[in-house]
Design a protein around this motif. Structure first.
Motif, mmCIF file in Angstrom:
data_model
loop_
_atom_site.group_PDB
_atom_site.id
_atom_site.type_symbol
_atom_site.label_atom_id
_atom_site.label_comp_id
_atom_site.label_asym_id
_atom_site.label_seq_id
_atom_site.Cartn_x
_atom_site.Cartn_y
_atom_site.Cartn_z
ATOM 1 N N UNK A 1 0.809 -1.225 0.000
ATOM 2 C CA UNK A 1 0.000 0.000 0.000
ATOM 3 C C UNK A 1 0.840 1.273 0.000
ATOM 4 N N UNK A 2 1.963 1.225 -0.673
ATOM 5 C CA UNK A 2 2.754 2.434 -0.872
ATOM 6 C C UNK A 2 3.652 2.790 0.292
ATOM 7 N N UNK A 3 3.920 4.074 0.420
ATOM 8 C CA UNK A 3 4.806 4.575 1.470
ATOM 9 C C UNK A 3 3.975 5.092 2.639
ATOM 10 N N UNK A 4 4.622 5.241 3.773
ATOM 11 C CA UNK A 4 3.948 5.757 4.965
ATOM 12 C C UNK A 4 4.170 7.265 5.040
ATOM 13 N N UNK B 1 -13.184 -5.896 -1.130
ATOM 14 C CA UNK B 1 -12.375 -6.066 0.077
ATOM 15 C C UNK B 1 -10.909 -5.676 -0.123
ATOM 16 N N UNK B 2 -10.615 -4.960 -1.182
ATOM 17 C CA UNK B 2 -9.247 -4.524 -1.420
ATOM 18 C C UNK B 2 -8.848 -3.467 -0.390
ATOM 19 N N UNK B 3 -7.724 -3.660 0.311
ATOM 20 C CA UNK B 3 -7.321 -2.709 1.353
ATOM 21 C C UNK B 3 -7.200 -1.266 0.882
ATOM 22 N N UNK B 4 -6.776 -1.036 -0.366
ATOM 23 C CA UNK B 4 -6.619 0.350 -0.812
ATOM 24 C C UNK B 4 -7.960 1.067 -0.869
ATOM 25 N N UNK B 5 -9.046 0.315 -1.006
ATOM 26 C CA UNK B 5 -10.369 0.933 -1.000
ATOM 27 C C UNK B 5 -10.735 1.452 0.381
ATOM 28 N N UNK B 6 -10.168 0.847 1.412
ATOM 29 C CA UNK B 6 -10.513 1.220 2.782
ATOM 30 C C UNK B 6 -9.528 2.209 3.397
ATOM 31 N N UNK B 7 -8.241 1.975 3.197
ATOM 32 C CA UNK B 7 -7.236 2.813 3.866
ATOM 33 C C UNK B 7 -6.436 3.675 2.899
ATOM 34 N N UNK B 8 -6.655 3.518 1.606
ATOM 35 C CA UNK B 8 -5.908 4.295 0.628
ATOM 36 C C UNK B 8 -4.507 3.737 0.428
ATOM 37 N N UNK C 1 6.795 14.591 0.195
ATOM 38 C CA UNK C 1 5.387 15.018 0.257
ATOM 39 C C UNK C 1 4.397 13.910 -0.105
ATOM 40 N N UNK C 2 4.534 12.715 0.491
ATOM 41 C CA UNK C 2 3.597 11.641 0.153
ATOM 42 C C UNK C 2 2.187 11.951 0.652
ATOM 43 N N UNK C 3 1.227 11.387 -0.026
ATOM 44 C CA UNK C 3 -0.175 11.580 0.340
ATOM 45 C C UNK C 3 -0.898 10.240 0.266
ATOM 46 N N UNK C 4 -1.978 10.142 1.000
ATOM 47 C CA UNK C 4 -2.844 8.970 0.902
ATOM 48 C C UNK C 4 -3.851 9.243 -0.208
#
Length: 122
Positions: free
Chosen positions: A35-38, A75-82, A48-51
């Motif tokens: 799910x990308x970077x924190x 149920x894909x996590x990116x749909x819930x938490x970006x 300057x990362x963003x959700x």
């Protein structure tokens, strides 16, 4: 330098010496399972990362056709938490720094995986 890359450097050195490998390559994916970077990570602030969430408007309003072809959207996590993404104007600097750290650790090449199933909007 990231302390994890120091450990990687030692591993690469040992593998090359012990097994006579001439080249070592690294695989990484910025997106996908991780799910990308924190954006909250202190080391990421300068990029300057963003959700971001999948470009679905309104959010969670999936069409029957979309769910038929990609039922995991429900149920894909990116749909819930970006997903933590680097803005386009900073991506070159981000990858240059990441890849320099890998080069410094003795990695000879990189395979990048862009496992995005969705479009993210800027």
């Amino acid at each position: 330098p990231n302390h994890k890359f120091v450990r990687l450097m030692n591993l690469v050195k040992d593998v090359k010496e012990d097994y006579g490998l001439k080249y070592t390559y690294c695989w990484h994916a910025l997106t996908g399972y991780w799910l990308g970077v924190d954006p909250k990570s202190p080391g990421m602030a300068r990029f300057s990362p963003v959700i971001q969430y999948p470009c679905i408007s309104p959010h969670f309003d999936y069409t029957p056709g979309m769910l038929h072809s990609e039922p995991t959207m429900l149920w894909n996590p990116s749909s819930f938490v970006g997903m933590g993404l680097i803005p386009p104007n900073m991506i070159k600097a981000f990858y240059n720094e990441l890849h320099q750290s890998l080069r410094d650790a003795g990695i000879d090449g990189v395979k990048e995986d862009y496992a995005l199933k969705y479009t993210y909007c800027w």
